[in-house]
Design an enzyme around this catalytic site. Structure first.
Site, PDB file in Angstrom:
ATOM      1  N   HIS A 307      14.009  -5.578 -16.053  1.00 10.42           N
ATOM      2  CA  HIS A 307      14.204  -4.309 -15.356  1.00 10.42           C
ATOM      3  C   HIS A 307      12.859  -3.795 -14.885  1.00 10.42           C
ATOM      4  O   HIS A 307      11.861  -3.955 -15.580  1.00 10.42           O
ATOM      5  CB  HIS A 307      14.860  -3.277 -16.294  1.00 10.42           C
ATOM      6  CG  HIS A 307      15.452  -2.128 -15.553  1.00 10.42           C
ATOM      7  ND1 HIS A 307      14.702  -1.037 -15.179  1.00 10.42           N
ATOM      8  CD2 HIS A 307      16.710  -1.917 -15.090  1.00 10.42           C
ATOM      9  CE1 HIS A 307      15.487  -0.204 -14.516  1.00 10.42           C
ATOM     10  NE2 HIS A 307      16.697  -0.708 -14.446  1.00 10.42           N
ATOM     11  N   ASP A 364      23.599  -4.541 -16.832  1.00  5.33           N
ATOM     12  CA  ASP A 364      24.561  -5.482 -16.270  1.00  5.33           C
ATOM     13  C   ASP A 364      24.929  -6.617 -17.209  1.00  5.33           C
ATOM     14  O   ASP A 364      25.862  -7.368 -16.937  1.00  5.33           O
ATOM     15  CB  ASP A 364      23.996  -6.080 -14.962  1.00  5.33           C
ATOM     16  CG  ASP A 364      24.099  -5.089 -13.825  1.00  5.33           C
ATOM     17  OD1 ASP A 364      25.102  -4.364 -13.782  1.00  5.33           O
ATOM     18  OD2 ASP A 364      23.178  -5.040 -12.993  1.00  5.33           O
TER      19      ASP A 364
END
Ligand code: ACO
Length: 430
Positions: A307, A364
């Site tokens: 991320h 996700d």
């Protein structure tokens, strides 16, 4: 006293004032940099660039903190409903009981899409990606609401437009699914909650009775809250970028949906499930998946890992992992992909490549497994993300419009093409 940042360039020193946020994060203000020095800054992917001040969402990537308007994601995920969270993000405070009642009523009253739009669902090929359908229909909604094109739209009209969009997006998603499997549309029902209505529109049919499972309704509510905002991510920045030209809300959200579609952003949830299914079906080992992800010759990345902001465990992934364990341990759900996901996470977190780069599971990684348990098809996972993210996009679009400092977004560049060339007449046809 406010700190200053000094810059020395070509024998001169320039000073820039600093800005401190409410959680003590710091920036220095370079608004007059080019005017004073002739320089621009270069920052690929905007890794160090603040595009705005915002009071909507706070993310601390080092400590794994996420808060909407001051409320922790952990509290919201456990205790709030998605409509309450949407209101909180858009209007800044939790709704009063009366506000929530009116909001819920308006969500119900505005859940249908114009009958003329139904042809669109029936005419697109069944193989059309649901994100393409969603973005097209959201943009088309604006064509059926011409008064909303006006930049002078008053506050009550805007409120109605916002509520209608939050309501209609789930109808569009469910109708696109029904059209893709050749089943008649199931219309929203006034007495159902936001999430129960969506599940009913998706899975109820004239031939099979369907009863909404309250556990799945709760899981969906949590997932939508978790997706609801994440400050200046790629799709939200896109909404702000498009909205900065004073494009209408539908056009701006349509652009956000398209940005979310990409596999480096919201499209990662589809890619995660595809990887897990690939391991299950092809017999590829987890070690092979990790080697592929680490190889610089191979474009494959381990979707659901890494991320831009979180350099520790994404708090949203932590909540979803807990939810998954609860659902599959305590309830009667089963999915062979879970063991693969757990083992993939375990091995990646022990691998030096992932440790050195601080790559942890992101939101996700586990969301796809939860949506799968509800029966949501793999190609609709990013649509689910978009339904959740809509209140965040709207909140940012609105904040930008109300900010007197906001300007049309227009970055600069350093030109690297050829210098001026002389035109030579070639007398070619065509
Ligand atoms: N698999 C393998 N290697 C990775 C991964 C991954 N998932 N993520 C990052 N890396 C590597 C990069 O190759 C790079 O290696 P290097 O230093 O040897 O060149 C290093 O880690 C740093 O990664 P960057 O791509 O520079 O980090 P950036 O902040 O630009 O990208 C991103 C973040 C796009 C999320 C990235 O981690 C990624 O592609 N992840 C997979 C896709 C994904 O899960 N996206 C969803 C993110 S959450 C969301 O958008 C809702």
């Amino acid at each position: 006293m406010t700190e200053k940042v000094s810059l020395s360039y070509k024998g001169k020193t320039y000073e820039y004032s600093t800005i401190t946020g409410s959680e003590n994060e710091e920036a220095f203000d370079i608004s007059c940099l080019r005017r004073e020095t002739g320089l621009i800054t270069m920052d690929y992917g905007y890794q160090n660039t603040g595009s705005t001040k915002s009071s909507i969402t706070y993310v601390n990537g080092e400590q794994g903190i996420l808060r909407y308007r001051g409320y922790s994601i952990e509290d919201l995920a456990e205790k709030a409903t998605f409509p309450e969270t949407a209101w909180l993000l858009i209007y800044g405070e939790l709704p009063t009981e009366e506000e929530l009642t009116v909001f819920r009523r308006l969500l119900t009253e505005n859940s249908l899409v114009h009958a003329n739009l139904l042809h669109f669902f029936r005419e697109v090929p069944p193989s059309a990606h649901p994100m393409g359908i969603l973005s097209s229909v959201v943009n088309a909604l604006g064509l059926f609401a011409p008064k909303y094109y006006d930049a002078e739209t008053d506050a009550s009209e805007l409120e109605l437009m916002i509520t209608a969009l939050i309501s209609k997006i789930r109808t569009i998603a469910a109708f696109s699914y029904k059209a893709s499997i050749g089943e008649p549309f199931v219309y929203p029902e006034a007495n159902r909650s936001y999430c129960a209505n969506f599940l009913n529109m998706m899975f109820s049919s004239h031939t099979k009775p369907y009863v909404v499972n309250p556990i799945m309704e709760k899981v969906l509510n949590t997932l939508l809250i978790i997706h609801a905002d994440h400050e200046q991510n790629c799709s939200t920045s896109t909404v702000r970028m498009v909205g900065s030209s004073q494009a209408n809300l539908y056009a701006s959200v349509c652009a956000g949906i398209c940005a979310l579609w990409g596999p480096l952003h919201g499209g990662a949830n589809q890619a995660v499930l595809e990887t897990l299914i690939r391991v299950q079906k092809s017999g590829m080992t987890i070690k092979e998946v990790l080697e592929k992800a680490k190889s610089k010759e191979d474009p494959f990345k381990l979707s659901g890992f890494g991320h831009r902001v979180y350099k520790s465990y994404d708090p949203r992934a932590k909540i979803l992992k807990g939810l998954m364990e609860k659902l599959f341990n305590e309830e009667d759900s089963q999915d062979p992909l879970i063991d693969i996901a757990r083992e993939l996470e375990h091995q990646a977190l022990q691998d030096d490549y992932f440790i050195e780069r601080k790559l942890y599971p992101n939101v996700d990684f586990y969301s796809g497994i939860l949506y799968r348990a509800m029966g949501i098809p793999t190609n609709m996972l990013t649509v689910m993300f978009a339904i959740g993210r809509l209140p965040g996009w709207i909140a940012h679009w609105k904040e930008m419009h109300n900010d007197p400092q906001s300007k049309i977004n227009r970055p600069r560049q350093i030109y690297t093409g050829p210098s001026q060339k002389k035109w030579i007449d070639r007398n070619l046809r065509g």
